[in-house]
Design an enzyme around this catalytic site. Sequence first.
Site, PDB file in Angstrom:
ATOM      1  N   SER A 205      -0.013  11.561  11.489  1.00 59.35           N
ATOM      2  CA  SER A 205      -0.702  12.668  10.824  1.00 59.35           C
ATOM      3  C   SER A 205      -1.298  13.630  11.853  1.00 59.35           C
ATOM      4  O   SER A 205      -1.606  13.257  12.980  1.00 59.35           O
ATOM      5  CB  SER A 205      -1.821  12.147   9.926  1.00 59.35           C
ATOM      6  OG  SER A 205      -1.315  11.293   8.933  1.00 59.35           O
TER       7      SER A 205
HETATM    8  N1  SAH Z   1      -1.786   6.681   9.400  1.00 59.34           N
HETATM    9  C1  SAH Z   1      -0.505   6.997   9.957  1.00 59.34           C
HETATM   10  C2  SAH Z   1       0.253   7.960   9.052  1.00 59.34           C
HETATM   11  C3  SAH Z   1       1.666   7.597   8.973  1.00 59.34           C
HETATM   12  S1  SAH Z   1       2.606   8.437   7.737  1.00 59.34           S
HETATM   13  C4  SAH Z   1      -0.613   7.533  11.364  1.00 59.34           C
HETATM   14  O1  SAH Z   1      -1.702   7.964  11.757  1.00 59.34           O
HETATM   15  O2  SAH Z   1       0.372   7.494  12.090  1.00 59.34           O
HETATM   16  C5  SAH Z   1       2.432   7.378   6.325  1.00 59.34           C
HETATM   17  C6  SAH Z   1       2.838   5.949   6.489  1.00 59.34           C
HETATM   18  O3  SAH Z   1       2.741   5.335   5.200  1.00 59.34           O
HETATM   19  C7  SAH Z   1       4.275   5.722   6.959  1.00 59.34           C
HETATM   20  O4  SAH Z   1       4.260   4.889   8.076  1.00 59.34           O
HETATM   21  C8  SAH Z   1       4.945   5.044   5.751  1.00 59.34           C
HETATM   22  O5  SAH Z   1       5.948   4.120   6.120  1.00 59.34           O
HETATM   23  C9  SAH Z   1       3.767   4.365   5.083  1.00 59.34           C
HETATM   24  N2  SAH Z   1       3.948   4.054   3.658  1.00 59.34           N
HETATM   25  C10 SAH Z   1       4.609   4.776   2.709  1.00 59.34           C
HETATM   26  N3  SAH Z   1       4.542   4.172   1.507  1.00 59.34           N
HETATM   27  C11 SAH Z   1       3.804   3.035   1.685  1.00 59.34           C
HETATM   28  C12 SAH Z   1       3.392   1.967   0.822  1.00 59.34           C
HETATM   29  N4  SAH Z   1       3.710   1.937  -0.481  1.00 59.34           N
HETATM   30  N5  SAH Z   1       2.642   0.965   1.354  1.00 59.34           N
HETATM   31  C13 SAH Z   1       2.287   0.966   2.670  1.00 59.34           C
HETATM   32  N6  SAH Z   1       2.676   1.945   3.543  1.00 59.34           N
HETATM   33  C14 SAH Z   1       3.424   2.955   3.061  1.00 59.34           C
END
Ligand code: SAH
Length: 213
Positions: A64
């Site tokens: 993000s």
């Molecule tokens: N907090 C992270 C943001 C990553 S983007 C950072 O700072 O890098 C969002 C993430 O949510 C992705 O890694 C994706 O694989 C995960 N995601 C999507 N759907 C999900 C679900 N149902 N349960 C857990 N994780 C999920």
Amino acid sequence: MRDTHKHKGMRNQLAEVVASKGIKDQKVLEAIKTVPRHLFLDSGFEDHAYQDKAFPIGADQTISQPYTVAYQTELLQVRPGNKILEIGTGSGYQTAVLLKLNAKVYTIERQQELFKKTKLFFEKMGYRPKKLVFGDGYKGLPEDAPFDGIIVTAGAPKVPKTLLSQLKVGGRLVIPVGVEEQTMVLFERKSEKKFEKKELGAFRFVPLLEDKN
Ligand code: SAH
């Protein structure tokens, strides 16, 4: 990759940028100044790591934007020792920011490739979330509930009721809701049955994926 004075300088600038966009919480800004974001990215992005932008982290996902991380974290109002559940571990950057605020962090990732990569990275870096779980964030973590705060870092088509039910009274859920574009929504649990809801700014997140099973 190493962490150098040059990186530290770039982090201070990034914190200024994030503050200029409206983040006021000094502890959150301090975390932005401290967490070495370049180490959470592939080396090819090293020169860009301190721009206020999202970047790819593999498996079609992104780390993000720092402003977004700061914004969501500020809304959570984390106090030392708080139990925080994060949905979407991804690169682990948001997790590290929460750890810097001395939260007890429980974090869930549903893509195995990212889960494994970030698990190894945390071990190497000495980051210690209470739990790093490979699973479906829609379900939350009933065995560790209730939480002081829950943060969802992917765009949810709808608000999972399960997550609301895993909040302590007084606890907060910060979740971007929407499909193409998301509205940041803050829920505060006022009592067993009553939740206060606030709709805040517009953002763009990768989608929160529904269970494959
Ligand atoms: N907090 C992270 C943001 C990553 S983007 C950072 O700072 O890098 C969002 C993430 O949510 C992705 O890694 C994706 O694989 C995960 N995601 C999507 N759907 C999900 C679900 N149902 N349960 C857990 N994780 C999920």
